[in-house]
Design a protein around this motif. Structure first.
Motif, PDB file in Angstrom:
ATOM      1  N   GLY A  93       0.660  -1.345  -0.120  1.00  0.00           N
ATOM      2  CA  GLY A  93       0.023  -0.112  -0.111  1.00  0.00           C
ATOM      3  C   GLY A  93       0.590   1.242  -0.008  1.00  0.00           C
ATOM      4  O   GLY A  93       0.081   2.410  -0.132  1.00  0.00           O
ATOM      5  N   THR A  94       2.262   1.280   0.120  1.00  0.00           N
ATOM      6  CA  THR A  94       3.007   2.423  -0.120  1.00  0.00           C
ATOM      7  C   THR A  94       4.078   2.218  -1.070  1.00  0.00           C
ATOM      8  O   THR A  94       3.986   2.705  -2.146  1.00  0.00           O
ATOM      9  N   LEU A  95       5.204   1.547  -0.765  1.00  0.00           N
ATOM     10  CA  LEU A  95       6.239   1.220  -1.718  1.00  0.00           C
ATOM     11  C   LEU A  95       5.571   0.416  -2.921  1.00  0.00           C
ATOM     12  O   LEU A  95       5.984   0.652  -4.119  1.00  0.00           O
ATOM     13  N   LEU A  96       4.904  -0.719  -2.689  1.00  0.00           N
ATOM     14  CA  LEU A  96       4.338  -1.347  -3.614  1.00  0.00           C
ATOM     15  C   LEU A  96       3.144  -1.033  -4.235  1.00  0.00           C
ATOM     16  O   LEU A  96       2.146  -0.534  -3.591  1.00  0.00           O
ATOM     17  N   ASN A  97       2.958  -1.189  -5.529  1.00  0.00           N
ATOM     18  CA  ASN A  97       1.527  -0.991  -6.208  1.00  0.00           C
ATOM     19  C   ASN A  97       0.601  -2.013  -5.786  1.00  0.00           C
ATOM     20  O   ASN A  97       1.043  -2.977  -5.024  1.00  0.00           O
ATOM     21  N   ASN A  98      -0.752  -2.124  -6.612  1.00  0.00           N
ATOM     22  CA  ASN A  98      -1.657  -3.102  -6.251  1.00  0.00           C
ATOM     23  C   ASN A  98      -1.288  -4.403  -6.800  1.00  0.00           C
ATOM     24  O   ASN A  98      -2.021  -5.567  -6.256  1.00  0.00           O
ATOM     25  N   GLN A  99      -0.378  -4.480  -7.641  1.00  0.00           N
ATOM     26  CA  GLN A  99       0.022  -5.797  -8.188  1.00  0.00           C
ATOM     27  C   GLN A  99       1.188  -6.241  -7.415  1.00  0.00           C
ATOM     28  O   GLN A  99       1.904  -7.254  -7.814  1.00  0.00           O
ATOM     29  N   MET A 100       1.671  -5.621  -6.348  1.00  0.00           N
ATOM     30  CA  MET A 100       2.525  -6.095  -5.356  1.00  0.00           C
ATOM     31  C   MET A 100       3.953  -6.119  -6.025  1.00  0.00           C
ATOM     32  O   MET A 100       4.870  -6.657  -5.712  1.00  0.00           O
ATOM     33  N   GLN A 101       4.308  -5.191  -6.661  1.00  0.00           N
ATOM     34  CA  GLN A 101       5.399  -4.870  -7.298  1.00  0.00           C
ATOM     35  C   GLN A 101       5.970  -3.254  -6.855  1.00  0.00           C
ATOM     36  O   GLN A 101       4.965  -2.438  -6.554  1.00  0.00           O
TER      37      GLN A 101
ATOM     38  N   SER B 214      10.728 -13.949   4.023  1.00  0.00           N
ATOM     39  CA  SER B 214      10.560 -14.546   2.975  1.00  0.00           C
ATOM     40  C   SER B 214       9.735 -13.940   2.105  1.00  0.00           C
ATOM     41  O   SER B 214       9.721 -14.041   0.767  1.00  0.00           O
ATOM     42  N   HIS B 215       8.836 -13.359   2.576  1.00  0.00           N
ATOM     43  CA  HIS B 215       7.656 -12.575   1.838  1.00  0.00           C
ATOM     44  C   HIS B 215       8.200 -11.250   1.389  1.00  0.00           C
ATOM     45  O   HIS B 215       8.035 -10.833   0.098  1.00  0.00           O
ATOM     46  N   ALA B 216       9.018 -10.546   2.048  1.00  0.00           N
ATOM     47  CA  ALA B 216       9.271  -9.146   1.859  1.00  0.00           C
ATOM     48  C   ALA B 216      10.420  -9.256   0.801  1.00  0.00           C
ATOM     49  O   ALA B 216      10.580  -8.356  -0.484  1.00  0.00           O
ATOM     50  N   ARG B 217      11.364 -10.156   0.709  1.00  0.00           N
ATOM     51  CA  ARG B 217      12.496 -10.103  -0.298  1.00  0.00           C
ATOM     52  C   ARG B 217      11.900 -10.340  -1.603  1.00  0.00           C
ATOM     53  O   ARG B 217      12.520 -10.091  -2.765  1.00  0.00           O
ATOM     54  N   ILE B 218      10.693 -11.185  -1.842  1.00  0.00           N
ATOM     55  CA  ILE B 218      10.345 -11.521  -3.383  1.00  0.00           C
ATOM     56  C   ILE B 218      10.187 -10.134  -3.998  1.00  0.00           C
ATOM     57  O   ILE B 218      10.502  -9.835  -5.092  1.00  0.00           O
ATOM     58  N   SER B 219       9.474  -9.123  -3.507  1.00  0.00           N
ATOM     59  CA  SER B 219       9.112  -7.972  -4.231  1.00  0.00           C
ATOM     60  C   SER B 219      10.338  -7.100  -4.498  1.00  0.00           C
ATOM     61  O   SER B 219      10.509  -6.339  -5.525  1.00  0.00           O
TER      62      SER B 219
END
Length: 287
Positions: A11-19, A47-52
């Protein structure tokens, strides 16, 4: 002068496509080129944070699990703040009595005892964030997301935790009824004591030790580098960001932030879909 920028992810650094949009990546790199440090601050685990972040080639320190786990740019642990074993069991009892689906986070794992429920909640999240997406497509995307996101499904979380002897750093619980149901549960959890209860969406509550908050972790990280609060900038959109928005001398709420969060921040930027992080960084650099 700003020496450190801390940004929430979802909701901040990432867009709604989780990128991470390319504009945000470029803005971070420009700030770093001028000697400003950047740290991601998220409710996600490693593990979740590092993906994006890895997809965008962003290698920075991270405040994880709302401040319960902090790592350097090489993903080496700086410190953790566990909830505590008995307190964890008390939280699980409360959530199970209320019939809520929940997930358990340790430094290395995310545990769930209900895979269909996990897929359903991710699908509901996508439906709320992506206009026009069908339920069928949301479920398909949720299933694909699950294949990319490390999560361990177990039959009995309690027995798994006892066997592994891992410290629990965060618990997240979900309910589609949102605040109407979760507010009462949060009140019950507060009776346990020494817990920080926040939310990253209207349909969840995030439970940490009271000392595991983004603002507390950010303050410690900044002070170790000799920075004062006036030299720190923070960006966020939801209630688990409040502690760091309050701490930072310069704070930006996203255009898509909750109304109450906008009142706490001393600036408002564009939405996460409009590259609000890039907009805020550009404004600071120009000043």
């Amino acid at each position: 002068m700003i020496k450190l920028i801390a940004s929430d992810m979802d909701g901040t650094l990432l867009n709604n496509q989780m990128q991470v949009p390319t504009a945000n990546v470029a803005a971070i790199q420009k700030a770093q080129a001028q000697g400003i440090e950047f740290i991601a601050a998220t409710g996600r685990g490693m593990s979740h944070a590092r993906i994006s972040l890895d997809e965008s080639d962003i290698r920075v320190p991270m405040i994880l699990l709302n401040g319960a786990h902090v790592v350097n740019a090489d993903r080496e642990t700086i410190f953790t703040i566990p909830i505590g074993k008995q307190r964890t069991l008390d939280v699980m009892d409360t959530l199970e009595e209320a019939g809520l689906y929940y997930e358990i986070f340790t430094a290395e794992q995310v545990y769930s005892a209900n895979q269909p429920m996990r897929i359903d909640f991710v699908a509901e999240h996508l439906l709320s964030k992506i206009p026009g997406i069908s339920k069928k497509r949301a479920i398909a995307a949720s299933s694909q997301h699950l294949s990319l996101t490390p999560i361990t499904f177990v039959d009995d979380i309690r027995q798994t935790l006892i066997a592994s002897d891992e410290d629990v750093l965060k618990i997240i619980a979900f309910d589609k009824n949102g605040p109407a149901q979760l507010k009462g549960i949060a009140g019950e959890l507060e009776k346990i004591g020494d817990l920080a209860i926040a939310a990253s969406e209207s349909t969840n509550i995030e439970i940490n030790h009271v000392n595991a908050q983004k603002g507390i972790a950010l303050k410690q990280f900044a002070e170790e580098r000799g920075f004062t609060a006036s030299q720190v900038m923070a960006l966020g959109d939801n209630f688990n960001d409040v502690s760091m928005l309050t701490y930072a001398g310069t704070s930006f709420a996203m255009g898509n932030a909750a109304a109450a969060v906008k009142k706490i921040a001393n600036n408002i930027t564009d939405t996460n879909e409009q590259n609000g992080v890039a907009t805020a960084i550009a404004r600071i650099l120009s000043e």
